[in-house]
Design a protein around this motif. Structure first.
Motif, PDB file in Angstrom:
ATOM      1  N   PHE A 321      25.163  41.624  92.484  1.00 24.54           N
ATOM      2  CA  PHE A 321      26.394  41.424  91.724  1.00 24.54           C
ATOM      3  C   PHE A 321      27.612  41.310  92.629  1.00 24.54           C
ATOM      4  CE2 PHE A 321      23.414  43.602  88.905  1.00 24.54           C
ATOM      5  CZ  PHE A 321      23.444  42.781  87.791  1.00 24.54           C
ATOM      6  N   SER A 322      27.344  41.116  93.920  1.00 22.67           N
ATOM      7  CA  SER A 322      28.374  40.948  94.933  1.00 22.67           C
ATOM      8  C   SER A 322      29.157  42.245  95.170  1.00 22.67           C
ATOM      9  CB  SER A 322      29.321  39.799  94.577  1.00 22.67           C
ATOM     10  OG  SER A 322      30.117  39.435  95.681  1.00 22.67           O
ATOM     11  N   LEU A 323      30.201  42.148  95.985  1.00 20.49           N
ATOM     12  CA  LEU A 323      31.024  43.301  96.354  1.00 20.49           C
ATOM     13  C   LEU A 323      32.492  42.900  96.310  1.00 20.49           C
ATOM     14  CD1 LEU A 323      29.011  44.466  99.505  1.00 20.49           C
ATOM     15  CD2 LEU A 323      29.047  45.627  97.288  1.00 20.49           C
ATOM     16  N   GLY A 324      33.350  43.878  96.441  1.00 22.06           N
ATOM     17  CA  GLY A 324      34.778  43.604  96.525  1.00 22.06           C
ATOM     18  C   GLY A 324      35.414  43.386  95.176  1.00 22.06           C
ATOM     19  N   ARG A 325      36.664  42.923  95.203  1.00 25.54           N
ATOM     20  CA  ARG A 325      37.429  42.774  93.968  1.00 25.54           C
ATOM     21  C   ARG A 325      36.870  41.707  93.042  1.00 25.54           C
ATOM     22  NH1 ARG A 325      43.847  43.365  95.594  1.00 25.54           N
ATOM     23  NH2 ARG A 325      43.743  45.531  96.307  1.00 25.54           N
ATOM     24  N   ARG A 326      36.120  40.782  93.591  1.00 30.74           N
ATOM     25  CA  ARG A 326      35.552  39.726  92.749  1.00 30.74           C
ATOM     26  C   ARG A 326      34.082  39.989  92.408  1.00 30.74           C
ATOM     27  NH1 ARG A 326      38.452  34.659  92.145  1.00 30.74           N
ATOM     28  NH2 ARG A 326      40.437  34.779  93.250  1.00 30.74           N
ATOM     29  N   HIS A 327      33.641  41.232  92.499  1.00 29.92           N
ATOM     30  CA  HIS A 327      32.274  41.531  92.085  1.00 29.92           C
ATOM     31  C   HIS A 327      32.139  41.254  90.591  1.00 29.92           C
ATOM     32  CE1 HIS A 327      34.153  45.313  90.736  1.00 29.92           C
ATOM     33  NE2 HIS A 327      33.132  45.408  89.907  1.00 29.92           N
ATOM     34  N   CYS A 328      30.928  41.072  90.112  1.00 28.93           N
ATOM     35  CA  CYS A 328      30.680  40.665  88.731  1.00 28.93           C
ATOM     36  C   CYS A 328      31.264  41.673  87.749  1.00 28.93           C
ATOM     37  CB  CYS A 328      29.174  40.527  88.503  1.00 28.93           C
ATOM     38  SG  CYS A 328      28.738  40.135  86.807  1.00 28.93           S
ATOM     39  N   LEU A 329      32.206  41.227  86.919  1.00 22.72           N
ATOM     40  CA  LEU A 329      32.844  42.138  85.967  1.00 22.72           C
ATOM     41  C   LEU A 329      31.910  42.484  84.817  1.00 22.72           C
ATOM     42  CD1 LEU A 329      33.879  40.507  83.169  1.00 22.72           C
ATOM     43  CD2 LEU A 329      35.486  39.522  84.796  1.00 22.72           C
ATOM     44  N   GLY A 330      30.851  41.697  84.636  1.00 24.08           N
ATOM     45  CA  GLY A 330      29.911  41.964  83.550  1.00 24.08           C
ATOM     46  C   GLY A 330      28.649  42.671  83.991  1.00 24.08           C
ATOM     47  N   GLU A 331      28.670  43.311  85.176  1.00 26.67           N
ATOM     48  CA  GLU A 331      27.452  43.933  85.699  1.00 26.67           C
ATOM     49  C   GLU A 331      26.846  44.934  84.716  1.00 26.67           C
ATOM     50  OE1 GLU A 331      25.885  46.778  89.385  1.00 26.67           O
ATOM     51  OE2 GLU A 331      27.853  45.807  89.523  1.00 26.67           O
ATOM     52  N   GLN A 332      27.649  45.827  84.194  1.00 26.09           N
ATOM     53  CA  GLN A 332      27.115  46.863  83.311  1.00 26.09           C
ATOM     54  C   GLN A 332      26.503  46.254  82.052  1.00 26.09           C
ATOM     55  OE1 GLN A 332      29.787  50.150  82.825  1.00 26.09           O
ATOM     56  NE2 GLN A 332      28.550  51.152  81.256  1.00 26.09           N
TER      57      GLN A 332
END
Length: 381
Positions: A321-332
């Motif tokens: 789901f990547s890292l940092g501020r642009r990580h996936c906002l829909g991960e959960q």
């Protein structure tokens, strides 16, 4: 261009990211009732599969519909039936554009925009598709925002329009009808394409490795039973199932390059100077196949996520789901969907390929890595 994925860091990206995160929390995974909505959708999904009576079929259409409907509930406050041809057509266009965006002619257009005047090339098909989707979303947004009560949002579209009202006198505001359409389109793509392909890969590997499928089903039978609908409460009691889903995410690298980042200032990394504002592309694929972190990374092996006692263990090098501020906002939300759809599917059906035909395992290249089209049989257990 505005929206979420294509916005550069700044006020526009910050405003839209914050609104999207808050909306997904309030209308999605933050609601205790939302898990029930995912379970309801999984029942529609399972009933649709049941109509094939064990015959071979391509389940891409059904998975795409089921997954997109979870995002639709948050964005529009409603789901679309699997027979809604207009919405199905839009989803197909989205999927086509994901592939077109990684084509040679589109890369060439990005480097030399003046070739856009040429009447041929895949970039022209992408433009045509984008215009069609834009018009569809415009009409859909108008419909679902009817009877809106200001400051009493029912879904993302209402919440966005509330922000437009509140910032109407701010000339620097980035909220607009156009950016609303861009944001809605990007949320649908992000919420549908990735989770859909994770589940398609998961089904493919379960049919390919019946012994792994059998171990997952044994865990489902012991922890959940044959009739009770799976819930997230059981997730922590099912380490092998968790390990399988994590291995699918690692092995298949759905979004191999993640979302593009950019340096906010001049930065030095390992002696190399990267000027501020430089686009940075993260190669998640290389991390997930790095032998420093994974033993025999080319092998599909769920047990790598289990300790000697068979308990699930997290891995620092696992970053789908990547890292940092642009990580996936829909991960959960994606994790909720993957677990409930996957376990409910294997609880009810045994998956196998028709006549032992093994499909092509080489992925179709695009902005995401999706499996080649394949047929599967879902036999009632």
């Amino acid at each position: 261009m505005g929206g979420l994925l294509n916005s550069k860091y700044g006020r526009g990206w910050t405003e839209h990211r914050k609104l999207a995160v808050n909306t997904f929390r309030v209308f999605g995974y933050g609601q205790k009732s939302f898990e029930h909505k995912i379970s309801e959708e999984s029942l529609f999904f399972l009933e649709a599969i049941d109509t094939y009576k064990g015959r071979p079929f391509d389940l891409k259409h059904l998975i795409t519909n089921a997954v997109s409907n979870i995002t639709n509930l948050i964005i529009f406050g409603e789901r679309f039936t699997y027979e809604d041809t207009e919405f199905q057509h839009m989803i197909e266009i989205f999927s086509e554009n994901i592939e077109l965006a990684a084509s040679a002619s589109v890369f060439l257009y990005n480097a030399f925009p003046w070739i856009g005047i040429l009447p041929f090339g895949k970039h022209q098909q992408l433009f045509k598709n984008a215009a069609e989707v834009y018009e569809f979303l415009h009409e859909l947004i108008e419909r679902v925002s009817e009877n809106r009560k200001p400051q009493s949002p029912r879904h993302f579209v209402d919440a966005y329009l509330d922000e437009m009202d509140c910032n109407g006198n701010d000339p620097e505001s980035t909220y607009s009808r156009e950016n609303l359409i861009f944001s809605v389109g990007e949320l649908i793509i992000a919420g549908t394409e990735t989770t859909t392909n994770v589940l398609r890969w998961a089904v493919l590997f379960m049919a390919l490795y019946p012994n792994i499928q059998g171990q997952v089903q044994k865990e489902i039978d012991v922890v959940i039973g044959p009739n009770k609908m799976p819930t997230l409460e059981e997730k922590c009691k099912m380490p092998y199932t968790e390990a399988v889903l994590h291995e699918v995410l690692r092995f298949c690298n759905i979004v191999p390059l993640g979302i593009f980042h950019a340096t906010s200032k001049d930065t030095v990394v390992r002696g190399y100077t990267i000027p501020g504002g430089t686009t940075v592309i993260t190669n998640l694929y290389s991390v997930h196949f790095d032998e420093k972190y994974w033993s025999n990374p080319e092998v599909f092996f769920p047990e790598r996520f289990l300790d000697s006692n068979g308990q699930f263990v997290k891995k620092d090098a696992f970053i789908p789901f990547s890292l940092g501020r642009r990580h996936c906002l829909g991960e959960q939300l994606a994790r909720m969907e993957m677990f409930i759809f996957f376990t409910s599917l294997l609880q009810r059906f045994h998956l196998h390929f028709p006549h032992g035909v093994i499909p092509e395992l080489k992925p179709r290249l695009g902005m995401t890595l999706q499996p080649q089209p394949y047929l599967v049989c879902a036999q009632r257990r």
